[in-house]
Write a protein that holds these residues in place. Sequence first.
Motif, PDB file in Angstrom:
ATOM      1  N   SER A 502       0.690  -0.971   0.293  1.00 41.34           N
ATOM      2  CA  SER A 502      -0.423  -0.160  -0.035  1.00 41.34           C
ATOM      3  C   SER A 502       0.695   1.142  -0.139  1.00 41.34           C
ATOM      4  N   HIS A 503       2.468   0.869   0.390  1.00 40.55           N
ATOM      5  CA  HIS A 503       2.675   2.337   0.198  1.00 40.55           C
ATOM      6  C   HIS A 503       4.301   2.555  -0.679  1.00 40.55           C
ATOM      7  N   LEU A 504       3.397   1.169  -1.538  1.00 44.58           N
ATOM      8  CA  LEU A 504       4.854   1.389  -3.134  1.00 44.58           C
ATOM      9  C   LEU A 504       4.303   1.483  -4.100  1.00 44.58           C
ATOM     10  N   ARG A 505       4.104   2.889  -4.194  1.00 48.28           N
ATOM     11  CA  ARG A 505       3.763   3.958  -5.020  1.00 48.28           C
ATOM     12  C   ARG A 505       4.476   3.579  -6.734  1.00 48.28           C
ATOM     13  N   GLU A 506       3.709   4.351  -7.820  1.00 47.21           N
ATOM     14  CA  GLU A 506       4.354   3.852  -9.217  1.00 47.21           C
ATOM     15  C   GLU A 506       5.671   4.708  -8.704  1.00 47.21           C
TER      16      GLU A 506
END
Lengths: 554, 360
Positions: A502-506
């Motif tokens: 959920s914290h791993l953004r594109e």
Amino acid sequence: MIQFANVVVYNYQYLLDPKVAGIISKEMEKECVVVFDEAHNIDNVCIEALSVNIRQQTLDGATRNLSQVTQLIEKSKATDANRLRQEYSRLVEGLAQRGNLAGTDTWLANPALPQDILQEAVPGNIRRAEHFVAFLKRLVQYIKNRMITEKVESESPVSFVTALQNQAGIDQKSLKFCYDRLHSLLLTLEVTNTDEFMYIQTVCDFATLVGTYTRGFTIIIEPYDERMPNIPDPVLQLSCLDSSLAIKPVFEKFQSVVITSGTLSPIDLYPRLLNFHPVISNSYKMTLTRDCLCPMVLTRGSDQLPVSTKFDMRSDPGVVRNYGRLLLEMVTAVPDGIVCFFVSYSYMDGIVNSWNEMGILQEVMQHKLVFIETQDVVETTLALDNYRRACDCGRGAVFFSVARGKVAEGIDFDRHYGRLVIMYGVPFQYTLSRILRARLEYLRETFQIKENDFLTFDAVRQAAQCVGRVIRSKADYGMMIFADKRYNRHDKRSKLPGWILSHLREAHLNLSTDMSVHIAREFLRRMAQPYDKTGKGLNATLLSQADLEKMEKK
Amino acid sequence: MSRECCALMWRSNSASTVSVCPPWRGLVFSAASSAAEMDLRPSRMGIVVDCVEAFVREFFDQNPLSHLGVILLKDGIAHQLTDLSGSPETHIRALRSNMESTGDASIQNGLDLARGYLTQIPSYGHREVLLVYSALSTIDPGDVMETVQECKKANIRCSVVGLSAEIYICKLLCEQTGGMYSVATNEGHLKELIMEHAPPPAAQAEMSVASLVRMGFPQRGAEDAVALCACHREVKMGGGYTCPRCKARVCELPTQCHICGLTLVSSPHLARSYHHLFPVSPFEEVENLASANGRQSLSKSCYGCLQELPTPGGKVKGVRLECPRCRQHFCFDCDNYIHESLHNCPGCESNSVILSQLSQ
């Protein structure tokens, strides 16, 4: 004592390993609620509980033990023949176990599961003490002969028992009683120094398991360790392949069982491995006042060359240099403590050597002190202690550790002890190990789980476990870098636990070194700003009484 | 009343800090900047020196009776750049002339040097250190924790303004000594954070020991008077102030007389310090306009500027604020002005005047 307590906290083995569970957890009632915390490795624990390894030393020790037992029998016959006769009559009457055991005899517990222990009379050929000792001697001799082999052998328990019967005249039923018989004999002989008899106990464990189970086990005999072919080190491994066996009695006995962990991912694989149908299967997100995690997937160095710990790319000097430069740039941007995880001890040794030759290690040491985990517990503890001291006094330090080592399993690097964790590569298990291959085959046949899927699941679970060392509270913050190009692929990334994804953004995928340094600097500055710990409105993380009542009404 | 602050500054290839050490009373602050790092334009050192210069001027504006000293951290050692003094020009000149950065930074050395100077200050002075730190670590000769404990014992309040990231030891230092730790995200933010330290903190009653301080209030000389200036040791024409005790001439106030050591101030300086120690109490908003106090009707206009105030049923919008001491009503703009610039409530001042007039 257990029956008086309201809450009991202990190791998995006390509940899963039949050897100890039969004694310690026998008095737990059905209505207990059993919670397995940090249960991401529960399938491995179940397997280890039912596996036995026999080496040359074990057999030598067993022979020694048997001669000691013979002497004791002779002595006791001379002084008090009554005891032995009583034991014989008891066995005839069919009391396979002696009843309640004293609390200190934990090592004598039966290795097979309770329902698999035959509640029958002990067979005639091992009732008398001398016959039993002779029986054991034949068994030990047979195993010794089997271990003298030039190549690797692998077979199922059934064929092993058949061969045993043909060559040594030992039938399966007697094997099943091996353990109990030994237990009863040692009690009768009033043996107090139980540590010495550990070897013969291992052999009896092995015999009982081989005799009891036909499915879900395999026997592998290896003449030498594949990584060191010149040193003969024969080992006979009875390895359990099915992790559902050990946990079945727990599911059957207790009313509610909860399996929980921070890195239980993918969550639908566990019911298949442990062979149960979950009533509820849920994955919860963390509520955070601010974005205190910053996971990044780094796939290339500043020179745009891809980096990986894949076997064929491992020793490429370009990859080694890129990994080194990553560490160096991070060391100049991140304060206090940095932790680095490598896929194995040998890889860590090799890469640290290369960095030393390239001069990267010296440059890192100018900014921070470097500590390393070794296979020796005392050294590692000392290193950890000094690492913490260096972080405390502002000097800053880097800790090199191994993904499947003791540090990764147990030590926390929260707050300033771990501001950044770098996972160098994907920590796959040693895929050429025969036990692993046997297990993979079994999983494919029985549960239709593809080998690749399982290996990836295991590796990513280990990586998530390493990386999760860094955040231990909501007020804490930290960064995580997955430094391997394979993490960018969907099949690996999707297996990471929800709270990381959920914290791993594109924008944090497929990074190169300079981009990740930039993101790191910005993140650190942002996190150093003061913030409201309780959070208001959308980011509320502390519930008040009114909030709870509102939730209850819904 | 007056504040002793130590600023630590040192230079290193990665961090340069400027620290100011007051030998008597002063403001010492240190700034560390990494000249090699260009993430703050044009370079960290340049930005820091600019901010510090603005800070020095503002500091002396708000605390005319205080002293400031600068310490530089360079090559792992702390150098004293300027002595504790009350003149902003000396500090700024020294800063501008020393702008290279080499070597490592050592918090322990800087703090020890600052502490050495600050402990000589009498107890009624308030001691502070402002550390402007841009490095990510500190290379110390001994145990930095001991230094932190000694600063705490000596009642030195240490604050840190960081330029890169949050460092544990700085946080610990600030927590233990009661200071403030902040990290700047960009150039504008850095200036804001440094300027926040210019006004003095709220008076800590338990720390001040009541004692009498001798001060002189010099007279300004005539424009055509010629005298030998004590601070520059040369003949100067016109202006200047004469020390009332030893009749030496000094160029600017506030300062210490170079001959007899008397503190020389002018009354506005003293008044300004007083403003910070005993600030105007915050005004309360008059909530219920409808229920007027029975004894008198609400005043129609602000006491300070005579503009119209909101009344029940009236057309004017806004808030009405009341001073808790003199009970006069003010508008929002006057409240701002009174609390930020004027530091005196016109209602309270005129009340005493009226009362004293009435009594005559």
